[in-house]
Design an enzyme around this catalytic site. Structure first.
Site, PDB file in Angstrom:
ATOM      1  N   LYS A  78      -7.423   1.755  -3.202  1.00 33.00           N
ATOM      2  CA  LYS A  78      -7.071   1.314  -1.845  1.00 33.00           C
ATOM      3  C   LYS A  78      -7.249   2.474  -0.853  1.00 33.00           C
ATOM      4  O   LYS A  78      -7.665   2.281   0.289  1.00 33.00           O
ATOM      5  CB  LYS A  78      -5.629   0.789  -1.835  1.00 33.00           C
ATOM      6  CG  LYS A  78      -5.076   0.428  -0.469  1.00 33.00           C
ATOM      7  CD  LYS A  78      -5.668  -0.831   0.129  1.00 33.00           C
ATOM      8  CE  LYS A  78      -5.106  -1.076   1.525  1.00 33.00           C
ATOM      9  NZ  LYS A  78      -5.600  -2.302   2.140  1.00 33.00           N
ATOM     10  N   THR A  99       0.885  -1.170   0.000  1.00 38.42           N
ATOM     11  CA  THR A  99       0.000   0.000   0.000  1.00 38.42           C
ATOM     12  C   THR A  99       0.921   1.217   0.000  1.00 38.42           C
ATOM     13  O   THR A  99       1.593   1.491   0.992  1.00 38.42           O
ATOM     14  CB  THR A  99      -0.905   0.028   1.249  1.00 38.42           C
ATOM     15  OG1 THR A  99      -1.634  -1.194   1.302  1.00 38.42           O
ATOM     16  CG2 THR A  99      -1.869   1.204   1.182  1.00 38.42           C
ATOM     17  N   LYS A 102       0.239   5.290   8.193  1.00 38.20           N
ATOM     18  CA  LYS A 102       0.908   5.505   6.900  1.00 38.20           C
ATOM     19  C   LYS A 102      -0.139   5.638   5.797  1.00 38.20           C
ATOM     20  O   LYS A 102      -0.096   6.551   4.966  1.00 38.20           O
ATOM     21  CB  LYS A 102       1.846   4.311   6.644  1.00 38.20           C
ATOM     22  CG  LYS A 102       2.575   4.299   5.336  1.00 38.20           C
ATOM     23  CD  LYS A 102       2.014   3.319   4.330  1.00 38.20           C
ATOM     24  CE  LYS A 102       1.956   1.887   4.765  1.00 38.20           C
ATOM     25  NZ  LYS A 102       1.415   0.999   3.764  1.00 38.20           N
TER      26      LYS A 102
HETATM   27  N1  LIG Z   1      -1.114  -6.666   7.429  1.00 37.29           N
HETATM   28  C1  LIG Z   1      -2.256  -6.384   6.830  1.00 37.29           C
HETATM   29  O1  LIG Z   1      -3.346  -6.747   7.308  1.00 37.29           O
HETATM   30  C2  LIG Z   1      -2.261  -5.636   5.509  1.00 37.29           C
HETATM   31  C3  LIG Z   1      -3.443  -5.586   4.781  1.00 37.29           C
HETATM   32  C4  LIG Z   1      -3.466  -4.909   3.567  1.00 37.29           C
HETATM   33  C5  LIG Z   1      -2.313  -4.268   3.124  1.00 37.29           C
HETATM   34  N2  LIG Z   1      -1.181  -4.300   3.872  1.00 37.29           N
HETATM   35  C6  LIG Z   1       0.017  -3.595   3.336  1.00 37.29           C
HETATM   36  O2  LIG Z   1       0.941  -4.566   2.866  1.00 37.29           O
HETATM   37  C7  LIG Z   1       2.277  -4.109   3.068  1.00 37.29           C
HETATM   38  C8  LIG Z   1       3.040  -5.127   3.922  1.00 37.29           C
HETATM   39  O3  LIG Z   1       2.334  -5.288   5.164  1.00 37.29           O
HETATM   40  P1  LIG Z   1       2.714  -6.468   6.189  1.00 37.29           P
HETATM   41  O4  LIG Z   1       1.650  -6.462   7.208  1.00 37.29           O
HETATM   42  O5  LIG Z   1       3.068  -7.703   5.447  1.00 37.29           O
HETATM   43  O6  LIG Z   1       4.039  -5.835   6.831  1.00 37.29           O
HETATM   44  P2  LIG Z   1       5.268  -6.565   7.568  1.00 37.29           P
HETATM   45  O7  LIG Z   1       4.854  -7.844   8.169  1.00 37.29           O
HETATM   46  O8  LIG Z   1       5.908  -5.520   8.425  1.00 37.29           O
HETATM   47  O9  LIG Z   1       6.242  -6.903   6.342  1.00 37.29           O
HETATM   48  C9  LIG Z   1       6.903  -5.905   5.617  1.00 37.29           C
HETATM   49  C10 LIG Z   1       7.875  -6.582   4.684  1.00 37.29           C
HETATM   50  O10 LIG Z   1       8.552  -5.601   3.898  1.00 37.29           O
HETATM   51  C11 LIG Z   1       9.962  -5.766   4.056  1.00 37.29           C
HETATM   52  N3  LIG Z   1      10.612  -4.454   3.955  1.00 37.29           N
HETATM   53  C12 LIG Z   1      10.221  -3.292   4.548  1.00 37.29           C
HETATM   54  N4  LIG Z   1      11.049  -2.302   4.209  1.00 37.29           N
HETATM   55  C13 LIG Z   1      11.968  -2.828   3.370  1.00 37.29           C
HETATM   56  C14 LIG Z   1      13.073  -2.304   2.678  1.00 37.29           C
HETATM   57  N5  LIG Z   1      13.401  -1.005   2.771  1.00 37.29           N
HETATM   58  N6  LIG Z   1      13.812  -3.149   1.920  1.00 37.29           N
HETATM   59  C15 LIG Z   1      13.485  -4.451   1.817  1.00 37.29           C
HETATM   60  N7  LIG Z   1      12.440  -5.008   2.448  1.00 37.29           N
HETATM   61  C16 LIG Z   1      11.704  -4.209   3.214  1.00 37.29           C
HETATM   62  C17 LIG Z   1      10.130  -6.389   5.421  1.00 37.29           C
HETATM   63  O11 LIG Z   1      11.381  -7.029   5.540  1.00 37.29           O
HETATM   64  P3  LIG Z   1      11.967  -7.463   7.002  1.00 37.29           P
HETATM   65  O12 LIG Z   1      11.368  -8.816   7.275  1.00 37.29           O
HETATM   66  O13 LIG Z   1      13.427  -7.494   6.821  1.00 37.29           O
HETATM   67  O14 LIG Z   1      11.504  -6.405   7.969  1.00 37.29           O
HETATM   68  C18 LIG Z   1       8.958  -7.386   5.402  1.00 37.29           C
HETATM   69  O15 LIG Z   1       9.260  -8.514   4.625  1.00 37.29           O
HETATM   70  C19 LIG Z   1       2.153  -2.711   3.715  1.00 37.29           C
HETATM   71  O16 LIG Z   1       2.222  -1.733   2.713  1.00 37.29           O
HETATM   72  C20 LIG Z   1       0.776  -2.751   4.358  1.00 37.29           C
HETATM   73  O17 LIG Z   1       0.228  -1.451   4.488  1.00 37.29           O
HETATM   74  C21 LIG Z   1      -1.111  -4.978   5.046  1.00 37.29           C
END
Ligand SMILES: NC(=O)c1ccc[n+]([C@@H]2O[C@H](COP(=O)([O-])OP(=O)(O)OC[C@H]3O[C@@H](n4cnc5c(N)ncnc54)[C@H](OP(=O)(O)O)[C@@H]3O)[C@@H](O)[C@H]2O)c1
Length: 292
Positions: free
Chosen positions: A175, A100, A243
């Site tokens: 979104k 997102t 965010k």
């Molecule tokens: N969780 C939800 O319910 C949900 C629902 C809809 C949309 N989203 C969106 O989906 C996205 C991911 O969410 P999530 O919940 O999966 O987050 P998360 O569990 O914190 O995972 C984030 C991922 O991105 C990687 N990452 C972050 N910054 C990076 C960078 N600079 N370089 C390389 N890798 C990087 C992290 O690596 P590390 O493991 O090394 O930290 C991790 O693999 C976000 O944009 C969020 O807003 C989430």
């Protein structure tokens, strides 16, 4: 569908199960990259395939590269950075981003991809952790119709709906609409449930009854009971919502849309984050009311 060589960058709460479905349901040959190596190792131990140590290596030889990272700067880093995937994307391939992020970064990356001879689709998702794990996400896509048609059957391995909304950036804009609709609703649900508790009602019984009527919502169905139980150590993190709402506010300033309630709720999330709730689920808005 024939087996393809695909890659997935970002094995977080969302990315890990999404990539898992590409291997298990799609039978695709999946290469993964994760910044912290332990998650990549754990993913390969569970799903097979292989992991590499840069996004560029993940993109090498892949027909579709997926990403699901945090915010605009993270997306820029894994695409355009020193070891970014764009360096190794072959002509005619597709980069599908599920982060997102802003519509602005989506348009920039789509233009850069075009220059280099491949396509970029912005494809944020809705449905949360459970949707990712069950392969039932709703995917909102922006980009060219031809690339969309080629990517759609592969995305469908982790989605119940995959829809092209328009040119690059349209997926991210849709979104934003999704998040604007949710923000005020979660606050209203918090106020309703807090009112039920203060009124001495059996709040879970109230939920059972009103969820069959006009007040029904995904939040009510999936978060109502845990809100009553004061449980928030799961789900969609407050800091991710902050965010998302910041991106909505920036975009609304550009297009002139009024977001009075969304702005208020964004302030409530800032409060929660400042008092240690940054990783709590977004339904923790009720905690502010229960504390008061
Ligand atoms: N969780 C939800 O319910 C949900 C629902 C809809 C949309 N989203 C969106 O989906 C996205 C991911 O969410 P999530 O919940 O999966 O987050 P998360 O569990 O914190 O995972 C984030 C991922 O991105 C990687 N990452 C972050 N910054 C990076 C960078 N600079 N370089 C390389 N890798 C990087 C992290 O690596 P590390 O493991 O090394 O930290 C991790 O693999 C976000 O944009 C969020 O807003 C989430």
């Amino acid at each position: 569908m024939s087996k393809q060589k695909v890659a997935f960058i970002g094995l977080g709460v969302m990315g890990s199960p999404m990539a898992g479905h590409l291997a298990a349901r799609g039978g695709h040959d999946v290469t993964v990259y994760n910044r912290s190596r332990a998650k990549a190792e754990a993913w390969v131990a569970k799903h097979g395939g292989k992991f590499v140590d840069t996004p560029a290596k993940a993109a090498e030889g892949a027909s579709i590269v997926f990403s699901c990272v945090g915010d605009d700067p993270d997306l820029r880093e894994v695409t355009l950075g020193a070891n970014g995937a764009f360096q190794k994307m072959a002509k005619g391939t597709i980069f599908v981003d599920h982060t997102t992020a802003s519509a602005k970064v989506a348009r920039e990356l789509a233009a850069e991809a075009k220059k280099r001879g491949f396509d970029f689709l912005d494809a944020p998702v809705s449905g949360g952790q459970a949707g990712a794990e069950n392969g039932q996400l709703t995917v909102m896509v922006g980009g060219d119709a031809d690339a969309f048609e080629r990517a759609k059957p592969v995305i469908a391995h982790f989605a119940k709906a995959v829809t092209l909304l328009g040119p690059s950036g349209s997926g991210q804009l849709a979104k934003m609409v999704n998040q604007i609709c949710i923000a005020g609703l979660v606050q209203a649900l918090s106020e309703g449930l807090n009112f039920a508790l203060k009124a001495g009602l059996d709040a879970k019984l109230v939920l059972e009854v009103i969820s069959k009527g006009a007040a029904q919502s995904w939040q009510m169905e999936n978060r109502g009971k845990t809100m009553v139980d004061d449980k928030f150590d799961f789900g969609f993190a407050v800091d991710w919502m902050r965010k998302d709402l910041r991106i909505c506010a920036e975009t609304a300033r550009e297009n002139g849309a009024q977001l009075p309630v969304t702005q208020l709720v964004a302030g409530y999330y800032d409060e929660l984050s400042k008092t240690g709730g940054g990783r709590w689920d977004t339904s923790s808005l009720i905690r502010r009311l229960r504390r008061a």
